[in-house]
Motif scaffolding. Structure first.
Motif, PDB file in Angstrom:
ATOM      1  N   ASP A  76       0.836  -1.200   0.000  1.00  0.00           N
ATOM      2  CA  ASP A  76       0.000   0.000   0.000  1.00  0.00           C
ATOM      3  C   ASP A  76       0.872   1.251   0.000  1.00  0.00           C
ATOM      4  OD1 ASP A  76      -2.360  -1.516   0.166  1.00  0.00           O
ATOM      5  OD2 ASP A  76      -2.132  -1.696   2.339  1.00  0.00           O
ATOM      6  N   PRO A  77       0.511   2.267  -0.805  1.00  0.00           N
ATOM      7  CA  PRO A  77       1.295   3.510  -0.809  1.00  0.00           C
ATOM      8  C   PRO A  77       1.125   4.272   0.497  1.00  0.00           C
ATOM      9  CG  PRO A  77      -0.676   3.762  -2.162  1.00  0.00           C
ATOM     10  CD  PRO A  77      -0.607   2.309  -1.767  1.00  0.00           C
ATOM     11  N   ASN A  78       2.105   5.096   0.837  1.00  0.00           N
ATOM     12  CA  ASN A  78       2.006   5.956   2.011  1.00  0.00           C
ATOM     13  C   ASN A  78       0.979   7.060   1.757  1.00  0.00           C
ATOM     14  OD1 ASN A  78       4.229   4.650   3.375  1.00  0.00           O
ATOM     15  ND2 ASN A  78       5.593   5.737   1.990  1.00  0.00           N
ATOM     16  N   THR A  79       0.379   7.540   2.826  1.00  0.00           N
ATOM     17  CA  THR A  79      -0.527   8.684   2.709  1.00  0.00           C
ATOM     18  C   THR A  79       0.287   9.973   2.851  1.00  0.00           C
ATOM     19  OG1 THR A  79      -1.009   8.494   5.082  1.00  0.00           O
ATOM     20  CG2 THR A  79      -2.545   7.433   3.560  1.00  0.00           C
ATOM     21  N   VAL A  80      -0.058  10.964   2.029  1.00  0.00           N
ATOM     22  CA  VAL A  80       0.712  12.208   1.987  1.00  0.00           C
ATOM     23  C   VAL A  80      -0.237  13.404   1.958  1.00  0.00           C
ATOM     24  CG1 VAL A  80       2.512  13.519   0.787  1.00  0.00           C
ATOM     25  CG2 VAL A  80       2.469  11.021   0.607  1.00  0.00           C
ATOM     26  N   VAL A  81       0.051  14.394   2.811  1.00  0.00           N
ATOM     27  CA  VAL A  81      -0.658  15.675   2.803  1.00  0.00           C
ATOM     28  C   VAL A  81       0.245  16.712   2.142  1.00  0.00           C
ATOM     29  CG1 VAL A  81      -1.554  17.560   4.228  1.00  0.00           C
ATOM     30  CG2 VAL A  81      -2.055  15.197   4.844  1.00  0.00           C
ATOM     31  N   VAL A  82      -0.329  17.496   1.229  1.00  0.00           N
ATOM     32  CA  VAL A  82       0.419  18.556   0.553  1.00  0.00           C
ATOM     33  C   VAL A  82      -0.155  19.903   0.978  1.00  0.00           C
ATOM     34  CG1 VAL A  82       1.055  19.591  -1.652  1.00  0.00           C
ATOM     35  CG2 VAL A  82       0.939  17.099  -1.432  1.00  0.00           C
ATOM     36  N   PHE A  83       0.709  20.773   1.504  1.00  0.00           N
ATOM     37  CA  PHE A  83       0.282  22.114   1.908  1.00  0.00           C
ATOM     38  C   PHE A  83       0.624  23.124   0.813  1.00  0.00           C
ATOM     39  CE2 PHE A  83       0.933  20.088   6.100  1.00  0.00           C
ATOM     40  CZ  PHE A  83      -0.327  20.322   6.654  1.00  0.00           C
ATOM     41  N   THR A  84      -0.380  23.794   0.315  1.00  0.00           N
ATOM     42  CA  THR A  84      -0.204  24.864  -0.661  1.00  0.00           C
ATOM     43  C   THR A  84      -1.447  25.751  -0.642  1.00  0.00           C
ATOM     44  OG1 THR A  84       0.037  25.421  -3.006  1.00  0.00           O
ATOM     45  CG2 THR A  84      -1.084  23.356  -2.501  1.00  0.00           C
ATOM     46  N   GLU A  85      -1.224  27.052  -0.827  1.00  0.00           N
ATOM     47  CA  GLU A  85      -2.351  27.987  -0.887  1.00  0.00           C
ATOM     48  C   GLU A  85      -2.855  28.169  -2.324  1.00  0.00           C
ATOM     49  OE1 GLU A  85      -3.893  29.280   1.635  1.00  0.00           O
ATOM     50  OE2 GLU A  85      -2.520  28.650   3.221  1.00  0.00           O
ATOM     51  N   ASN A  86      -2.143  27.573  -3.267  1.00  0.00           N
ATOM     52  CA  ASN A  86      -2.486  27.725  -4.677  1.00  0.00           C
ATOM     53  C   ASN A  86      -3.473  26.626  -5.089  1.00  0.00           C
ATOM     54  OD1 ASN A  86      -2.378  27.376  -7.568  1.00  0.00           O
ATOM     55  ND2 ASN A  86      -0.572  28.701  -7.592  1.00  0.00           N
ATOM     56  N   THR A  99      -3.212  12.481  -0.478  1.00  0.00           N
ATOM     57  CA  THR A  99      -4.401  12.111   0.286  1.00  0.00           C
ATOM     58  C   THR A  99      -5.237  13.341   0.598  1.00  0.00           C
ATOM     59  OG1 THR A  99      -3.010  10.413   1.316  1.00  0.00           O
ATOM     60  CG2 THR A  99      -5.197  10.781   2.271  1.00  0.00           C
ATOM     61  N   PHE A 100      -4.574  14.434   0.956  1.00  0.00           N
ATOM     62  CA  PHE A 100      -5.203  15.735   1.182  1.00  0.00           C
ATOM     63  C   PHE A 100      -4.292  16.800   0.585  1.00  0.00           C
ATOM     64  CE2 PHE A 100      -6.605  13.110   4.763  1.00  0.00           C
ATOM     65  CZ  PHE A 100      -7.981  13.284   4.735  1.00  0.00           C
ATOM     66  N   ALA A 101      -4.884  17.884   0.126  1.00  0.00           N
ATOM     67  CA  ALA A 101      -4.096  19.010  -0.376  1.00  0.00           C
ATOM     68  C   ALA A 101      -4.856  20.290  -0.097  1.00  0.00           C
ATOM     69  CB  ALA A 101      -3.827  18.862  -1.871  1.00  0.00           C
ATOM     70  N   GLY A 102      -4.149  21.304   0.408  1.00  0.00           N
ATOM     71  CA  GLY A 102      -4.799  22.573   0.713  1.00  0.00           C
ATOM     72  C   GLY A 102      -3.878  23.467   1.513  1.00  0.00           C
ATOM     73  N   GLY A 103      -4.449  24.566   1.989  1.00  0.00           N
ATOM     74  CA  GLY A 103      -3.666  25.554   2.716  1.00  0.00           C
ATOM     75  C   GLY A 103      -4.033  25.626   4.180  1.00  0.00           C
ATOM     76  N   ALA A 122       5.255  20.356   1.612  1.00  0.00           N
ATOM     77  CA  ALA A 122       4.761  21.722   1.423  1.00  0.00           C
ATOM     78  C   ALA A 122       5.550  22.431   0.338  1.00  0.00           C
ATOM     79  CB  ALA A 122       4.857  22.509   2.733  1.00  0.00           C
ATOM     80  N   VAL A 123       4.900  23.402  -0.292  1.00  0.00           N
ATOM     81  CA  VAL A 123       5.625  24.321  -1.168  1.00  0.00           C
ATOM     82  C   VAL A 123       6.209  25.406  -0.272  1.00  0.00           C
ATOM     83  CG1 VAL A 123       4.142  23.825  -3.142  1.00  0.00           C
ATOM     84  CG2 VAL A 123       3.560  25.719  -1.617  1.00  0.00           C
ATOM     85  N   PRO A 124       7.302  26.051  -0.675  1.00  0.00           N
ATOM     86  CA  PRO A 124       7.976  27.033   0.194  1.00  0.00           C
ATOM     87  C   PRO A 124       7.060  28.152   0.688  1.00  0.00           C
ATOM     88  CG  PRO A 124       9.388  26.475  -1.648  1.00  0.00           C
ATOM     89  CD  PRO A 124       8.069  25.810  -1.927  1.00  0.00           C
ATOM     90  N   ASP A 125       6.153  28.643  -0.162  1.00  0.00           N
ATOM     91  CA  ASP A 125       5.280  29.749   0.231  1.00  0.00           C
ATOM     92  C   ASP A 125       4.336  29.380   1.371  1.00  0.00           C
ATOM     93  OD1 ASP A 125       6.474  31.233  -1.719  1.00  0.00           O
ATOM     94  OD2 ASP A 125       4.838  31.060  -3.178  1.00  0.00           O
TER      95      ASP A 125
END
Length: 239
Positions: A76-86, A99-103, A122-125
């Protein structure tokens, strides 16, 4: 019985444990499994003791690292949250398996354990907005040196979705799986080589051997020492 015979019987001889080539050690683990009729799919792990010393009382800081194994053993793949305001980046992240993406709207949900994951990137911003999560995420907090902060979202997801994470514990020890005993010997060796090479990248080679002691074992067998230097990929000499 005279004194000389008593002194001889009281002597205890300590023989150094044998150190095997890694290929031989894997063959031995596989043969132990057949002799003992233990599960064939049991885990195979390595136990490394590191020399963290550098010059002038400096030491290598304990680290966490994630690598792409040539022969993954997790299904099973790992779950990953991505932080970005874009919003476009968030959409891209979800399309690439996040798995989740947002700001900032995710921050409270993470604090409340509504959103959890194996990895957080996360993206740098987005980093300045994530300060409230530092104590919550601790070692999982996004960091550039771990590759979990960057602008290439698909590349980060490719690493962390199927990546293998290991860490230094108790200041100088690494214990991590390299596969299962039913995997081909060559696959176990290649996974080990990938991890060893990554471990050794955390201290300049000019300080000598980083790994003081290396052990491999499966769940049901005794530990076998192996020579980690022989496992390192050869680096072509500069002309």
């Amino acid at each position: 019985m005279n004194n000389s015979s008593i002194s001889l019987t009281n002597k205890v001889r300590h023989y150094p444990r044998p150190v095997f080539e890694m290929g031989v050690a894997i063959d031995m683990l596989k043969s132990f499994q057949k002799l003992d009729f233990t599960p064939l799919d049991q885990s195979v792990s390595i136990d490394l003791k590191l020399d963290m010393k550098m010059e002038k009382k400096r030491k290598v800081d304990p680290f966490v690292s994630t690598v792409h194994l040539p022969h993954p053993f997790k299904t099973d793949p790992n779950t990953v949250v991505v932080f970005t305001e874009n919003p476009d980046q968030a959409k891209l992240a979800l399309e690439n398996g996040a798995t989740f993406a947002g700001g900032t709207e995710l921050i409270q949900r993470v604090l409340d354990d509504e959103v959890t994951a194996d990895f957080y990137v996360a993206v740098p911003d987005a980093l300045p907005h994530l300060v409230p999560l530092k104590n919550k995420l601790r070692k999982k907090f996004p960091k550039a040196k771990r590759g979990s902060v960057g602008v290439n979202i698909p590349k980060m997801l490719a690493l962390f979705k199927m990546g293998h994470e290991y860490l230094v514990e108790r200041e100088r020890y690494i214990i991590t799986m390299i596969g299962t005993l039913d995997m081909p010997k060559e696959h176990l060796y290649a996974n080990l080589q990938t991890i060893i090479a990554d471990v050794c990248s955390h201290r300049p080679a000019s300080y000598g051997h980083f790994i003081e002691r290396a052990i491999v074992r499966s769940q049901t067998t005794e530990a076998l020492r192996f020579n980690s230097v022989d496992v390192l990929p050869e680096v072509p000499e500069k002309k």
